[in-house]
Design a protein around this motif. Structure first.
Motif, PDB file in Angstrom:
ATOM      1  N   ARG A   1       0.842  -1.202   0.000  1.00  0.00           N
ATOM      2  CA  ARG A   1       0.000   0.000   0.000  1.00  0.00           C
ATOM      3  C   ARG A   1       0.876   1.251   0.000  1.00  0.00           C
ATOM      4  O   ARG A   1       0.588   2.213  -0.711  1.00  0.00           O
ATOM      5  CB  ARG A   1      -0.933  -0.016   1.213  1.00  0.00           C
ATOM      6  CG  ARG A   1      -1.875   1.142   1.254  1.00  0.00           C
ATOM      7  CD  ARG A   1      -2.903   1.086   0.132  1.00  0.00           C
ATOM      8  NE  ARG A   1      -3.675   2.303   0.145  1.00  0.00           N
ATOM      9  CZ  ARG A   1      -3.875   3.074  -0.902  1.00  0.00           C
ATOM     10  NH1 ARG A   1      -3.412   2.739  -2.078  1.00  0.00           N
ATOM     11  NH2 ARG A   1      -4.566   4.185  -0.793  1.00  0.00           N
TER      12      ARG A   1
ATOM     13  N   ILE B   1       0.941   4.137  -2.935  1.00  0.00           N
ATOM     14  CA  ILE B   1       0.790   5.573  -2.675  1.00  0.00           C
ATOM     15  C   ILE B   1       1.961   6.330  -3.276  1.00  0.00           C
ATOM     16  O   ILE B   1       1.782   7.367  -3.936  1.00  0.00           O
ATOM     17  CB  ILE B   1       0.671   5.837  -1.153  1.00  0.00           C
ATOM     18  CG1 ILE B   1      -0.672   5.291  -0.649  1.00  0.00           C
ATOM     19  CG2 ILE B   1       0.819   7.318  -0.839  1.00  0.00           C
ATOM     20  CD1 ILE B   1      -0.791   5.248   0.866  1.00  0.00           C
TER      21      ILE B   1
ATOM     22  N   ASN C   1       1.642   6.470  -7.065  1.00  0.00           N
ATOM     23  CA  ASN C   1       0.613   7.439  -7.466  1.00  0.00           C
ATOM     24  C   ASN C   1       1.114   8.874  -7.325  1.00  0.00           C
ATOM     25  O   ASN C   1       0.835   9.717  -8.182  1.00  0.00           O
ATOM     26  CB  ASN C   1      -0.671   7.231  -6.659  1.00  0.00           C
ATOM     27  CG  ASN C   1      -1.426   5.994  -7.103  1.00  0.00           C
ATOM     28  OD1 ASN C   1      -1.287   5.543  -8.233  1.00  0.00           O
ATOM     29  ND2 ASN C   1      -2.215   5.440  -6.199  1.00  0.00           N
ATOM     30  N   GLU C   2       1.858   9.139  -6.258  1.00  0.00           N
ATOM     31  CA  GLU C   2       2.432  10.478  -6.077  1.00  0.00           C
ATOM     32  C   GLU C   2       3.425  10.795  -7.187  1.00  0.00           C
ATOM     33  O   GLU C   2       3.455  11.913  -7.711  1.00  0.00           O
ATOM     34  CB  GLU C   2       3.103  10.589  -4.706  1.00  0.00           C
ATOM     35  CG  GLU C   2       2.116  10.630  -3.556  1.00  0.00           C
ATOM     36  CD  GLU C   2       2.786  10.557  -2.192  1.00  0.00           C
ATOM     37  OE1 GLU C   2       4.021  10.367  -2.123  1.00  0.00           O
ATOM     38  OE2 GLU C   2       2.063  10.680  -1.192  1.00  0.00           O
TER      39      GLU C   2
END
Length: 120
Positions: free
Chosen positions: A99, A103, A106-107
């Protein structure tokens, strides 16, 4: 380990004990907890597996893998339960790490899109 197969074996235990309420009473849990597990609204937990194996003497090998004797009372059961708990903890850690990587990815993607807009 297939959760479907594990749930089927838990249903066998429920039937052997005469229903969810009787099983819940035998292991000291709420009947709703048993119902949620059987209806797949809650994952089969180490807590439930441990109670079924230690209190009711079901074999962890049979319960989890579907192999071997259904019931037995041998010291190796405790070792298998401990190993399962350690593996589940490792899986939880891996899920958390995945996870965190998702994240971060995606950033980075968002940053790339922002950089492309500025350059273009």
């Amino acid at each position: 380990m297939s959760d479907d197969a594990l749930v089927k074996r838990i249903k066998v235990i429920v039937k052997e004990y005469g229903g969810q309420l009787a099983l819940a009473g035998a292991i000291g849990v709420d009947q709703g907890f048993i119902s949620k597990v059987i209806n797949k609204k809650q994952e089969v937990s180490y807590y439930l597996i441990r109670k079924l194996c230690f209190q009711l003497k079901y074999s962890p090998e049979w319960l989890i893998l579907g192999t071997g004797e259904k019931k037995k009372d041998k010291p190796e059961s405790a070792k298998l339960i401990t190993e399962i708990q350690m593996l589940r903890t490792e899986v939880d850690i891996l899920h958390a790490r995945m996870r965190a990587f998702e994240i971060e990815i995606n950033e980075l993607k968002e940053q790339q899109v922002t950089d492309q807009k500025k350059a273009g």
